[in-house]
Design an enzyme around this catalytic site. Structure first.
Site, short mmCIF file in Angstrom:
data_model
loop_
_atom_site.label_atom_id
_atom_site.label_comp_id
_atom_site.label_asym_id
_atom_site.label_seq_id
_atom_site.Cartn_x
_atom_site.Cartn_y
_atom_site.Cartn_z
N HIS A 173 0.83 -1.19 0.00
CA HIS A 173 0.00 0.00 0.00
C HIS A 173 0.87 1.24 0.00
O HIS A 173 2.10 1.16 0.05
CB HIS A 173 -0.98 0.00 1.18
CG HIS A 173 -0.35 -0.01 2.53
ND1 HIS A 173 0.37 -1.07 3.04
CD2 HIS A 173 -0.35 0.94 3.52
CE1 HIS A 173 0.78 -0.79 4.26
NE2 HIS A 173 0.37 0.42 4.58
N HIS A 175 1.37 3.92 2.03
CA HIS A 175 1.98 4.61 3.17
C HIS A 175 3.49 4.62 3.06
O HIS A 175 4.11 3.63 2.67
CB HIS A 175 1.53 3.97 4.48
CG HIS A 175 0.07 4.16 4.76
ND1 HIS A 175 -0.63 3.37 5.64
CD2 HIS A 175 -0.82 5.06 4.26
CE1 HIS A 175 -1.90 3.77 5.68
NE2 HIS A 175 -2.04 4.79 4.85
N ASP A 177 5.92 4.37 5.04
CA ASP A 177 6.74 3.37 5.73
C ASP A 177 6.69 2.02 5.03
O ASP A 177 7.32 1.06 5.49
CB ASP A 177 6.32 3.25 7.20
CG ASP A 177 4.92 2.72 7.40
OD1 ASP A 177 4.03 3.07 6.61
OD2 ASP A 177 4.69 1.94 8.35
N HIS A 178 5.99 1.94 3.91
CA HIS A 178 5.99 0.73 3.08
C HIS A 178 6.47 1.01 1.66
O HIS A 178 6.98 0.12 0.99
CB HIS A 178 4.59 0.11 3.03
CG HIS A 178 4.14 -0.43 4.35
ND1 HIS A 178 4.16 -1.78 4.65
CD2 HIS A 178 3.69 0.19 5.47
CE1 HIS A 178 3.72 -1.96 5.89
NE2 HIS A 178 3.44 -0.77 6.41
N HIS A 230 -7.57 -1.08 5.20
CA HIS A 230 -6.52 -0.21 5.75
C HIS A 230 -6.31 0.97 4.80
O HIS A 230 -6.25 2.13 5.24
CB HIS A 230 -5.24 -1.01 5.91
CG HIS A 230 -4.12 -0.25 6.57
ND1 HIS A 230 -4.16 0.15 7.88
CD2 HIS A 230 -2.93 0.19 6.07
CE1 HIS A 230 -3.05 0.80 8.17
NE2 HIS A 230 -2.29 0.85 7.09
N ASP A 254 -0.11 -4.27 6.06
CA ASP A 254 -0.81 -3.80 7.24
C ASP A 254 -2.23 -4.35 7.33
O ASP A 254 -3.07 -3.80 8.05
CB ASP A 254 -0.85 -2.27 7.29
CG ASP A 254 0.46 -1.67 7.78
OD1 ASP A 254 1.38 -2.45 8.11
OD2 ASP A 254 0.57 -0.43 7.81
N HIS A 292 4.82 -5.38 10.37
CA HIS A 292 5.31 -4.73 11.60
C HIS A 292 5.58 -5.77 12.68
O HIS A 292 4.96 -6.85 12.68
CB HIS A 292 4.29 -3.72 12.14
CG HIS A 292 4.13 -2.50 11.32
ND1 HIS A 292 4.87 -1.35 11.53
CD2 HIS A 292 3.31 -2.23 10.28
CE1 HIS A 292 4.51 -0.43 10.66
NE2 HIS A 292 3.56 -0.93 9.89
#
Length: 386
Positions: A173, A175, A177-178, A230, A254, A292
């Site tokens: 996705h 975001h 942090d990905h 998400h 996520d 995570h």
């Protein structure tokens, strides 16, 4: 105008987060001349930010800042999420998170172990403060696929250590942090393709994927499964174990964690339930590789809603031993998750009776399970913010 929005969004959310965003905004004022870069990042396209000294950030990776309160998913939290995902401030926030984590965890936040299956290797790469990226390697062909490479430096170091050729990036996705490493890695590896959902605005996307599309790299057969909730375009990736006579591997981003699931930022409880049911249809021996390291916290919450679950208790003891030595807790298996992950147990009568809004299973089972999932997610948000 951005300063007004940010101040409103962070009102009452803690001095630390207020200082963070004020620092970001002050940096923005000093760079007003860079209008092209600003417009590019506002449209969530290719960011061209130089690494400049910026204020340190909290190592937490939550898009909605952690705080004491009843429910972090209220309007101000969603305003912060909007800033993170839709403006260039989100990218600057990610870059500061990256620098902070590299300084705090020069060798990664957890000790990980690769898994080798008849010529296919899966390597978890600990990045940021609690994220995992992954490298999937066909060892015979020397070809590699990266999943969610948020720290390009850490992923590149693993590529060089393994002496493989990166040919594909799979993004679950949008975001940062990905997806934050897509730019650097795709530029460094000119033949590398970036896969993901076209609905999610993934940076540097070159090959859009739909539900059930298959990416083939050497012996690797990886199927994309649409799992919105998400984010609108969230995908998970299933590595088929048949070609190498081993277990299948689910890279869940996520959507699903050990004993947990992601927040429903861009969907409804019904949407998230359908996505989790997509995962439940997979085999018990499927290995779960989450985005995570949330195992200990998630199992703590599971103990609140199912205090007499012995499978959860055994898993918690194992996880605590692992974390005392800073060892990774992934992978688990979907068979294990069915026994203790409350978000996969909304069909269980005991959980429905304890938390459900209705009198248990009805003819409209999907509706009652969705309501239970929504209540679980609400309780989990409250549990996390204490």
């Amino acid at each position: 105008m951005a300063a007004v929005v940010a101040a409103t969004a962070l009102k009452g959310r803690g001095a630390r987060n207020a200082r963070v965003l004020r620092g970001i905004l002050s940096g923005a004022t000093a760079n007003k001349a860079s209008q092209n870069r600003t417009r590019a990042l506002q449209s969530h396209s290719s960011p061209e930010c130089k690494e400049e000294p910026e204020p340190p950030l909290s190592p937490e990776l939550e898009y909605i800042p952690r705080k004491r309160g009843k429910n972090p998913m209220k309007a101000v939290g969603l305003a912060w999420y909007s800033l993170y995902t839709r403006t260039w401030l989100g990218y600057l926030f990610y870059r500061q998170q990256l620098r902070r984590a590299r300084n705090r965890y020069p060798k990664g936040h957890s000790k990980t172990q690769p898994r080798l299956f008849n010529g296919v290797k899966v390597l978890p790469i600990p990045v940021l403060s609690d994220n995992y990226s992954y490298l999937i390697i066909d060892t015979q062909a020397g070809l590699a696929v990266a999943v969610d490479p948020s720290d390009p430096r850490a992923v590149q170091a693993t590529i060089e250590k393994e002496r493989v050729n990166l040919v594909a990036i799979l993004c679950t996705h949008k975001h940062w942090d990905h997806s934050g490493g897509n730019r650097d890695l795709s530029r460094r590896h000119r033949d590398c393709r970036v896969y993901g959902s076209p609905q999610d605005g993934i940076p540097y996307l070159t090959h859009p994927l739909c539900h059930q599309d298959v990416v083939s790299v050497g012996r690797l057969q990886i199927r994309a499964l649409a799992t919105p909730g998400h984010t609108q375009g969230h995908l998970v990736y299933l590595l088929d174990g048949e070609p190498y006579k081993g277990p299948s591997c689910l890279f869940s981003g996520d959507l699903l964690f050990l004993s947990g699931c992601g927040r429903t930022f861009e969907g409804t409880a019904e949407t998230m339930l359908s996505s989790l049911d997509t995962v439940l249809d997979l085999g018990d021996d499927t290995l779960l590789w989450p985005g995570h390291e949330y195992a200990e916290e998630n199992l703590g919450f599971a103990g609140v809603v199912e205090p007499e679950n012995l499978a959860r208790e055994r898993k918690m003891q194992w996880v605590q031993r692992q974390r005392m030595e800073r060892k990774s807790t992934c992978p688990s298996t979907l068979g294990e998750e069915r026994t203790y992950n409350p978000f996969l147990r909304t069909h269980c009568l005991a959980l429905q009776e304890a938390l459900g809004p209705g009198p248990g299973p009805t003819s409209d089972d999907g509706c009652s399970r969705a309501q239970l999932l929504e209540e679980l997610r609400r309780l989990k948000d409250m549990h996390k913010s204490k």
